[in-house]
Design an enzyme around this catalytic site. Structure first.
Site, PDB file in Angstrom:
ATOM      1  N   GLY A 168       0.813  -1.389   0.029  1.00 33.30           N
ATOM      2  CA  GLY A 168       0.269  -0.308   0.341  1.00 33.30           C
ATOM      3  C   GLY A 168       0.688   1.078  -0.117  1.00 33.30           C
ATOM      4  N   GLY A 169       0.359   2.663  -0.061  1.00 31.54           N
ATOM      5  CA  GLY A 169       0.482   3.349  -0.041  1.00 31.54           C
ATOM      6  C   GLY A 169       0.935   4.282   1.441  1.00 31.54           C
TER       7      GLY A 169
ATOM      8  N   ARG B 292      -0.813  -1.065  18.404  1.00 36.19           N
ATOM      9  CA  ARG B 292      -0.934  -2.621  19.006  1.00 36.19           C
ATOM     10  C   ARG B 292      -1.330  -2.350  20.372  1.00 36.19           C
ATOM     11  NH1 ARG B 292       4.128  -1.557  16.643  1.00 36.19           N
ATOM     12  NH2 ARG B 292       5.199  -2.316  19.015  1.00 36.19           N
TER      13      ARG B 292
ATOM     14  N   ASP C 263       6.674  -5.061   9.820  1.00 36.44           N
ATOM     15  CA  ASP C 263       6.884  -3.945   9.233  1.00 36.44           C
ATOM     16  C   ASP C 263       7.970  -2.901   9.303  1.00 36.44           C
ATOM     17  OD1 ASP C 263       5.094  -1.672   8.948  1.00 36.44           O
ATOM     18  OD2 ASP C 263       4.079  -1.609  10.989  1.00 36.44           O
TER      19      ASP C 263
ATOM     20  N   GLY D 152      -3.396   2.595   5.444  1.00 35.72           N
ATOM     21  CA  GLY D 152      -3.774   1.655   6.219  1.00 35.72           C
ATOM     22  C   GLY D 152      -3.062   0.429   6.264  1.00 35.72           C
ATOM     23  N   LYS D 153      -1.846  -0.069   6.249  1.00 34.36           N
ATOM     24  CA  LYS D 153      -1.341  -1.322   5.231  1.00 34.36           C
ATOM     25  C   LYS D 153      -1.259  -1.982   6.697  1.00 34.36           C
ATOM     26  CE  LYS D 153       2.808   0.596   3.468  1.00 34.36           C
ATOM     27  NZ  LYS D 153       2.718   1.919   4.276  1.00 34.36           N
TER      28      LYS D 153
ATOM     29  N   HIS E  99       2.708   3.454  16.137  1.00 30.58           N
ATOM     30  CA  HIS E  99       2.037   2.501  15.868  1.00 30.58           C
ATOM     31  C   HIS E  99       2.190   1.325  17.125  1.00 30.58           C
ATOM     32  CE1 HIS E  99       3.346   2.422  11.473  1.00 30.58           C
ATOM     33  NE2 HIS E  99       2.530   2.527  11.167  1.00 30.58           N
ATOM     34  N   ARG E 100       3.351   1.646  17.325  1.00 35.69           N
ATOM     35  CA  ARG E 100       3.348   0.956  19.136  1.00 35.69           C
ATOM     36  C   ARG E 100       1.560   0.856  19.968  1.00 35.69           C
ATOM     37  NH1 ARG E 100       7.916  -1.180  22.078  1.00 35.69           N
ATOM     38  NH2 ARG E 100       9.454  -0.015  20.349  1.00 35.69           N
TER      39      ARG E 100
END
Lengths: 177, 177, 177
Positions: free
Chosen positions: C7-8, C52, C82, C12-13, C48-49
């Site tokens: 994805g870009g 999750r 990732d 939302g990937k 990001h952390r």
């Protein structure tokens, strides 16, 4: 049948197109629109040549695609045009009328007697380019892709080497499912 | 129904959206978010205006989209917002709070009484931009697209003038097939 | 099963991949390839952390992905890588052999004992970058994506948070429908 294979840089669009053409069981003609202007391009052309087998005949044409395609296209051969993006940049670099040339190509499509596969880049999915020439190119490429897609029976988008059908030979795409 | 039409520059996303709107048999309102800041933009606006028929009423709003859409949206009219990318750049240029404005738009969507079609650019599929403002814009645009897509009943990606459904009115996309 | 989620930027990937992994009912390992080199990256990693849950174990590896994945992958855990784009930029920045490293990763895939989800960027859909390093990166990323897609059982393209299947576990994509 006219096919447009659209994709990003290094998306596998040429390889997919070679496979499409080879599956037709016809004489295979590779119409190269790029020229070896620098080391990068020379290397790219050599790599592409190595990917194709020896059963491909190569024709080079940087500018007059409409004439060459109408002249060379025949029912017993498939022509692979690689690619419209290099062609468009040749036309712009030569300071020819981009819209007139694009119109000439699209209106010549019905006069091409056999199957033709056009490879082209989608270049409009990044941030607006800072320089005006790039913006002009991006606009011209987008309009050309739309026009060729409108005249083609089949349009495929390739990402990571995998095809996604946008329009098929019955004129239907995924959206109409 | 709220629809998001996503695509690249010159992908035919506005034309596709005009067709969608005209197929609804309702009053058609074109909500223009761009303004004629320079010659390029003036020409673009004029071209877009010529593409639409005279049966389109144009409203201009550069900043306060949530308020205008809630106020003007009605069950007997379809509003086409062209486009969220120009709106986002107006919001950033005016140094307003981008996240707050994006949230305001998305949370206002259920209060828009009739169908609204949002046109937006996908801008994250090129190389990482060298300048920080472009990276900030790219991030804001991506987040806005995700949020509007989440709240919309239908999301369509347009390439070369051809639509690809990512989410349909039943909340299903191609992926769930 | 090996999955590639393409994805870009801000498409939302990662979020889609987290959902995929969490749906498997296995131990979840997050393999982070980025490092906090500057404020932007530090903020990104923190965001990001936070996305999750606490049930994710994080492993960091900037360079030797093939070794770590073969060593850590097990049938009772899913690993989320990732992302391949940061990994590739680490490999290039360290002046290692990009092709050799890419080949090593792809040829190691069958030796990873459990499910692995690779997140990667599509970066080839904008205008040709002006600087040579960016062009080199774009080419390397495109080739890596093609190779990983070829070796994966499932490939998904994410736009505006919505998945589009390019290849599924039976090896079929939308194109063959």
């Amino acid at each position: 049948m006219k096919t447009l294979v659209l994709g990003g840089a290094r998306s596998g669009k040429t390889r997919h197109s070679l496979g499409l053409a080879e599956g037709m069981g016809l004489e295979t003609i590779y119409l190269a629109t790029g020229w070896a202007g620098d080391a990068e391009m020379t290397e790219r052309i050599a790599r592409h040549r190595a990917e194709r087998g020896a059963h491909w005949t190569t024709i080079e044409e940087q500018i007059d695609l409409p004439r060459v395609l109408v002249k060379e296209s025949r029912a017993d051969r498939v022509m692979l045009v690689d690619c419209l993006t290099l062609w468009l940049s040749n036309v712009m670099f030569a300071e020819l009328d981009v819209e007139a040339m694009s119109d000439a190509l699209v209106s010549a499509m019905p006069r091409m007697a056999g199957p033709v596969i056009f490879v082209s880049n989608e270049v409009g999915l990044g941030i607006v380019p800072e320089n005006a020439l790039s913006r002009r190119f991006r606009d011209a490429q987008g309009r050309l892709n739309q026009a060729v897609a409108g005249a083609a029976e089949r349009v495929v988008f390739v990402a990571a080497g995998l095809p996604l059908v946008l329009k098929d030979s019955e004129g239907r795409g995924q959206a109409s499912v």
